[in-house]
Write a protein that holds these residues in place. Structure first.
Motif, PDB file in Angstrom:
ATOM      1  N   VAL A 158       0.892  -1.203   0.243  1.00 20.39           N
ATOM      2  CA  VAL A 158      -0.011  -0.143  -0.108  1.00 20.39           C
ATOM      3  C   VAL A 158       0.900   1.224  -0.061  1.00 20.39           C
ATOM      4  CG1 VAL A 158      -1.557   1.435   1.400  1.00 20.39           C
ATOM      5  CG2 VAL A 158      -1.914  -1.076   0.952  1.00 20.39           C
ATOM      6  N   VAL A 159       0.364   2.260  -0.859  1.00 23.81           N
ATOM      7  CA  VAL A 159       1.144   3.552  -0.727  1.00 23.81           C
ATOM      8  C   VAL A 159       0.406   4.558  -0.101  1.00 23.81           C
ATOM      9  CG1 VAL A 159       1.998   5.380  -2.633  1.00 23.81           C
ATOM     10  CG2 VAL A 159       1.841   2.793  -3.315  1.00 23.81           C
ATOM     11  N   LEU A 160       1.060   5.242   0.920  1.00 20.16           N
ATOM     12  CA  LEU A 160       0.678   6.193   2.020  1.00 20.16           C
ATOM     13  C   LEU A 160       1.232   7.366   1.215  1.00 20.16           C
ATOM     14  CD1 LEU A 160       0.877   4.684   5.456  1.00 20.16           C
ATOM     15  CD2 LEU A 160      -0.936   4.508   3.780  1.00 20.16           C
ATOM     16  N   MET A 161       0.154   8.333   1.030  1.00 17.47           N
ATOM     17  CA  MET A 161       0.332   9.576   0.208  1.00 17.47           C
ATOM     18  C   MET A 161      -0.385  10.765   0.947  1.00 17.47           C
ATOM     19  SD  MET A 161      -1.465   8.694  -3.046  1.00 17.47           S
ATOM     20  CE  MET A 161      -1.840  10.279  -4.049  1.00 17.47           C
ATOM     21  N   GLU A 162       0.137  12.010   0.636  1.00 15.01           N
ATOM     22  CA  GLU A 162      -0.511  13.388   1.017  1.00 15.01           C
ATOM     23  C   GLU A 162      -1.594  13.357  -0.235  1.00 15.01           C
ATOM     24  OE1 GLU A 162      -1.576  16.839   0.978  1.00 15.01           O
ATOM     25  OE2 GLU A 162      -0.818  15.984   2.792  1.00 15.01           O
ATOM     26  N   GLU A 163      -2.594  13.468   0.051  1.00 11.69           N
ATOM     27  CA  GLU A 163      -4.003  13.698  -0.610  1.00 11.69           C
ATOM     28  C   GLU A 163      -3.632  14.584  -1.650  1.00 11.69           C
ATOM     29  OE1 GLU A 163      -5.986  11.299  -1.323  1.00 11.69           O
ATOM     30  OE2 GLU A 163      -5.223   9.891   0.258  1.00 11.69           O
ATOM     31  N   THR A 164      -3.549  15.847  -1.247  1.00 11.56           N
ATOM     32  CA  THR A 164      -3.502  17.095  -2.198  1.00 11.56           C
ATOM     33  C   THR A 164      -2.577  17.020  -3.019  1.00 11.56           C
ATOM     34  OG1 THR A 164      -2.650  18.155  -0.319  1.00 11.56           O
ATOM     35  CG2 THR A 164      -4.943  18.292  -0.798  1.00 11.56           C
ATOM     36  N   THR A 165      -1.466  16.978  -2.489  1.00  8.47           N
ATOM     37  CA  THR A 165       0.119  17.225  -3.580  1.00  8.47           C
ATOM     38  C   THR A 165       0.214  15.951  -4.268  1.00  8.47           C
ATOM     39  OG1 THR A 165       1.650  16.580  -1.634  1.00  8.47           O
ATOM     40  CG2 THR A 165       0.977  18.980  -2.028  1.00  8.47           C
ATOM     41  N   GLY A 166      -0.130  14.477  -3.547  1.00  5.43           N
ATOM     42  CA  GLY A 166       0.302  13.472  -4.218  1.00  5.43           C
ATOM     43  C   GLY A 166       1.871  12.758  -3.622  1.00  5.43           C
ATOM     44  N   GLN A 167       2.331  13.792  -2.759  1.00  5.81           N
ATOM     45  CA  GLN A 167       3.659  13.420  -2.192  1.00  5.81           C
ATOM     46  C   GLN A 167       3.641  12.156  -1.429  1.00  5.81           C
ATOM     47  OE1 GLN A 167       6.015  15.616   1.156  1.00  5.81           O
ATOM     48  NE2 GLN A 167       7.016  16.176  -0.875  1.00  5.81           N
ATOM     49  N   VAL A 168       4.481  11.160  -1.809  1.00  8.58           N
ATOM     50  CA  VAL A 168       4.395   9.952  -1.337  1.00  8.58           C
ATOM     51  C   VAL A 168       5.137   9.742   0.204  1.00  8.58           C
ATOM     52  CG1 VAL A 168       5.101   7.358  -1.494  1.00  8.58           C
ATOM     53  CG2 VAL A 168       4.076   8.536  -3.489  1.00  8.58           C
ATOM     54  N   ASP A 169       4.477   9.131   1.212  1.00  3.66           N
ATOM     55  CA  ASP A 169       4.966   9.198   2.454  1.00  3.66           C
ATOM     56  C   ASP A 169       5.958   8.022   2.684  1.00  3.66           C
ATOM     57  OD1 ASP A 169       5.640   9.878   5.108  1.00  3.66           O
ATOM     58  OD2 ASP A 169       3.915   8.834   5.981  1.00  3.66           O
ATOM     59  N   LYS A 170       4.955   7.009   2.430  1.00  4.04           N
ATOM     60  CA  LYS A 170       5.824   5.598   2.644  1.00  4.04           C
ATOM     61  C   LYS A 170       5.236   4.544   2.002  1.00  4.04           C
ATOM     62  CE  LYS A 170       4.387   4.976   7.343  1.00  4.04           C
ATOM     63  NZ  LYS A 170       4.316   4.544   8.922  1.00  4.04           N
ATOM     64  N   PHE A 171       5.630   3.365   2.152  1.00  2.00           N
ATOM     65  CA  PHE A 171       5.029   1.977   1.565  1.00  2.00           C
ATOM     66  C   PHE A 171       4.801   1.066   2.630  1.00  2.00           C
ATOM     67  CE2 PHE A 171       7.344   4.079  -1.648  1.00  2.00           C
ATOM     68  CZ  PHE A 171       6.383   3.934  -3.005  1.00  2.00           C
ATOM     69  N   VAL A 172       3.892   0.508   2.750  1.00  2.00           N
ATOM     70  CA  VAL A 172       3.529  -0.601   3.501  1.00  2.00           C
ATOM     71  C   VAL A 172       3.054  -1.893   3.018  1.00  2.00           C
ATOM     72  CG1 VAL A 172       1.998  -1.264   5.549  1.00  2.00           C
ATOM     73  CG2 VAL A 172       2.429   1.021   5.196  1.00  2.00           C
ATOM     74  N   GLU A 173       4.202  -2.780   3.109  1.00  2.00           N
ATOM     75  CA  GLU A 173       3.892  -4.060   2.383  1.00  2.00           C
ATOM     76  C   GLU A 173       2.796  -5.183   3.141  1.00  2.00           C
ATOM     77  OE1 GLU A 173       4.643  -6.176  -0.673  1.00  2.00           O
ATOM     78  OE2 GLU A 173       5.721  -4.234  -0.322  1.00  2.00           O
ATOM     79  N   LYS A 174       1.930  -5.421   2.209  1.00  2.00           N
ATOM     80  CA  LYS A 174       0.755  -6.397   2.534  1.00  2.00           C
ATOM     81  C   LYS A 174       0.322  -6.112   3.977  1.00  2.00           C
ATOM     82  CE  LYS A 174       2.107  -9.661  -0.840  1.00  2.00           C
ATOM     83  NZ  LYS A 174       2.678 -11.100  -1.308  1.00  2.00           N
ATOM     84  N   PRO A 175      -0.307  -4.985   4.369  1.00  2.00           N
ATOM     85  CA  PRO A 175      -0.738  -4.508   5.766  1.00  2.00           C
ATOM     86  C   PRO A 175      -1.648  -5.564   6.267  1.00  2.00           C
ATOM     87  CG  PRO A 175      -1.555  -3.139   4.062  1.00  2.00           C
ATOM     88  CD  PRO A 175      -0.658  -3.959   3.335  1.00  2.00           C
ATOM     89  N   LYS A 176      -1.602  -5.953   7.624  1.00  2.00           N
ATOM     90  CA  LYS A 176      -2.622  -6.737   8.312  1.00  2.00           C
ATOM     91  C   LYS A 176      -3.891  -6.043   8.646  1.00  2.00           C
ATOM     92  CE  LYS A 176      -0.205 -10.845   8.513  1.00  2.00           C
ATOM     93  NZ  LYS A 176       0.489 -10.498   7.411  1.00  2.00           N
ATOM     94  N   LEU A 177      -3.505  -4.758   9.053  1.00  2.00           N
ATOM     95  CA  LEU A 177      -4.547  -3.659   9.399  1.00  2.00           C
ATOM     96  C   LEU A 177      -4.836  -3.085   8.327  1.00  2.00           C
ATOM     97  CD1 LEU A 177      -3.558  -3.034  13.134  1.00  2.00           C
ATOM     98  CD2 LEU A 177      -5.462  -4.357  12.570  1.00  2.00           C
ATOM     99  N   PHE A 178      -5.944  -2.364   8.191  1.00  2.00           N
ATOM    100  CA  PHE A 178      -6.284  -1.150   7.120  1.00  2.00           C
ATOM    101  C   PHE A 178      -5.505   0.082   7.237  1.00  2.00           C
ATOM    102  CE2 PHE A 178      -8.391   2.234   4.731  1.00  2.00           C
ATOM    103  CZ  PHE A 178      -8.695   1.559   3.545  1.00  2.00           C
ATOM    104  N   VAL A 179      -4.660   0.526   6.371  1.00  2.00           N
ATOM    105  CA  VAL A 179      -3.780   1.697   6.316  1.00  2.00           C
ATOM    106  C   VAL A 179      -4.253   2.484   5.201  1.00  2.00           C
ATOM    107  CG1 VAL A 179      -1.888   0.927   7.829  1.00  2.00           C
ATOM    108  CG2 VAL A 179      -1.879   0.629   5.189  1.00  2.00           C
ATOM    109  N   GLY A 180      -4.855   1.987   4.382  1.00  2.00           N
ATOM    110  CA  GLY A 180      -5.144   2.707   2.717  1.00  2.00           C
ATOM    111  C   GLY A 180      -5.669   1.760   1.856  1.00  2.00           C
ATOM    112  N   ASN A 181      -5.891   2.290   0.927  1.00  7.47           N
ATOM    113  CA  ASN A 181      -6.341   1.330  -0.423  1.00  7.47           C
ATOM    114  C   ASN A 181      -5.707   1.647  -1.664  1.00  7.47           C
ATOM    115  OD1 ASN A 181      -7.698   3.667  -1.030  1.00  7.47           O
ATOM    116  ND2 ASN A 181      -9.655   2.627  -1.411  1.00  7.47           N
TER     117      ASN A 181
END
Length: 372
Positions: A158-181
């Motif tokens: 999963v790619v975690l990003m800043e919604e307005t600019t699209g700047q990528v914060d970090k990647f979470v590999e196959k998360p067990k808990l929901f962090v984003g879609n």
């Protein structure tokens, strides 16, 4: 002495990660390399090359470690037709998803300093590449990636990003808990400087290269409009066909078949013959030179070049490989995959059979299994 004005011609390049043996799409990949397997009546890779050509890419490099001569011989025809240069960069050992960029460095870099595209060869989408160029130039970072929203993000990174600019914060590999879609969609636009970050060794662009660029706040993600599918395995290939035909309906519905025998979205090559009293659709592709005899029922399936489907056969959720035949009153369903030149006898039932090329099926396949 005449002074010639030097016209600066912008050249744009792209690398397609073709990779390995296509084991997930066997038995089709026993006949041709995976990127040459037909999808909606043209080789998978051609969908990408045409999209790249349409936005002005002049050269496509195929990163490949398997049967390069087969690929190149095939693509030579398209080089001339499309007016685009296609070359191969061959790995002698698998280099992952980043190593091939280092290997192809000299092919990708010229003095223009223009960014280049990188595409995963299994991905089918509407390829909004023009919008991606504008997005990339707008944010001024080093790399842009496409992301797509999925229902089950736990299967992916999963790619975690800043919604307005699209700047990528970090990647979470196959998360067990929901962090984003939002997940990496396998379409990138990279500045040449990214190549300085990649060593020539087996290495992953998703796990090693992108996280470092993200940490420096130079990686941006654009949410892919429209559909997306990785069609590298049969079930996803069938789903991908549905999404692709649905998109075609919205964009250029004249390419779809119509008539009283057609239900939903169906694409039929002009050289195919369809008999009386057939019912075809939804979500069917019928390739060149196919003969569909009277009374046949087809749904959610691909019928490749030169196939004959005999009278009153019924096929659903399956892929029928090149030059195969399905006998009269046969029933083929539940992710049955017939390799090239397979012959299913009359009145046979196949429930999820995966049949290797050049076989004759004389008895029914009652549960999903591989027929050697």
């Amino acid at each position: 002495m005449i002074r010639r004005k030097r016209k600066r011609h912008i050249t744009m390049k792209a690398l397609i990660l073709v990779g390995g043996f296509g084991t997930r799409l066997r038995p089709l990949t026993l006949s041709v390399p995976k990127p040459l397997v037909d999808f909606a009546n043209k080789p998978m890779i051609l969908h990408q090359i045409e999209a790249l050509k349409a936005i002005g890419v002049t050269e496509v490099v195929l990163a490949i470690n398997y049967q390069p001569e087969v690929m190149l011989n095939f693509l030579k025809d398209f080089e001339a037709k499309l007016g685009i240069k296609i070359t191969c960069s061959q790995e002698t050992e698998p280099l992952g998803t980043a190593g091939p960029l280092a290997l192809a460095r000299d092919k990708l870099i010229d003095d223009s300093g223009e960014p280049f595209f990188v595409l995963n060869s299994d991905v089918i989408s509407e390829y909004p590449l023009k919008e991606m160029i504008e997005f990339h130039k707008g944010h001024g970072g080093e790399a842009s990636i496409m992301v797509t929203k999925v229902d089950e993000p736990s299967k992916y990174g999963v790619v975690l990003m800043e919604e307005t600019t699209g700047q990528v914060d970090k990647f979470v590999e196959k998360p067990k808990l929901f962090v984003g879609n939002k997940i990496n969609a396998g379409i990138y636009l990279l500045n040449p400087s990214v190549l300085d970050r990649i060593e020539l060794r087996p290495t992953s662009i998703e796990k090693e290269v992108f996280p470092k660029i993200a940490a420096e706040k130079k990686l941006y993600a654009m949410v892919l409009p429209g559909f997306w599918m990785d069609i590298g395995q049969p079930r996803d290939y069938i789903t991908g066909l549905r999404l692709y035909l649905d998109s075609l309906r919205k964009k250029s519905s004249s390419k779809l078949a119509s008539g009283s025998h057609i239900v939903g979205n169906v694409i039929v090559d002009e050289t195919a013959e369809i008999g009386e009293g057939c019912l075809i659709g939804p979500d069917v592709a019928i390739g060149p030179g196919c003969i569909i005899e009277p009374g046949v029922r087809l749904s959610r399936c691909t019928v490749m070049r030169g196939v004959r489907i005999k009278k009153h056969a019924c096929i659903s959720s399956s892929i029928i490989g090149w030059h195969s035949t399905v006998g009269q009153w046969a029933r083929v369903e539940n992710m049955t995959i017939l390799g090239e030149d397979v012959h299913v006898c009359d009145e046979i039932y196949s429930n999820g059979g995966v049949v290797l090329p050049h076989k004759e099926i004389k008895s029914s396949i009652l549960k999903p299994e591989i027929v050697m």
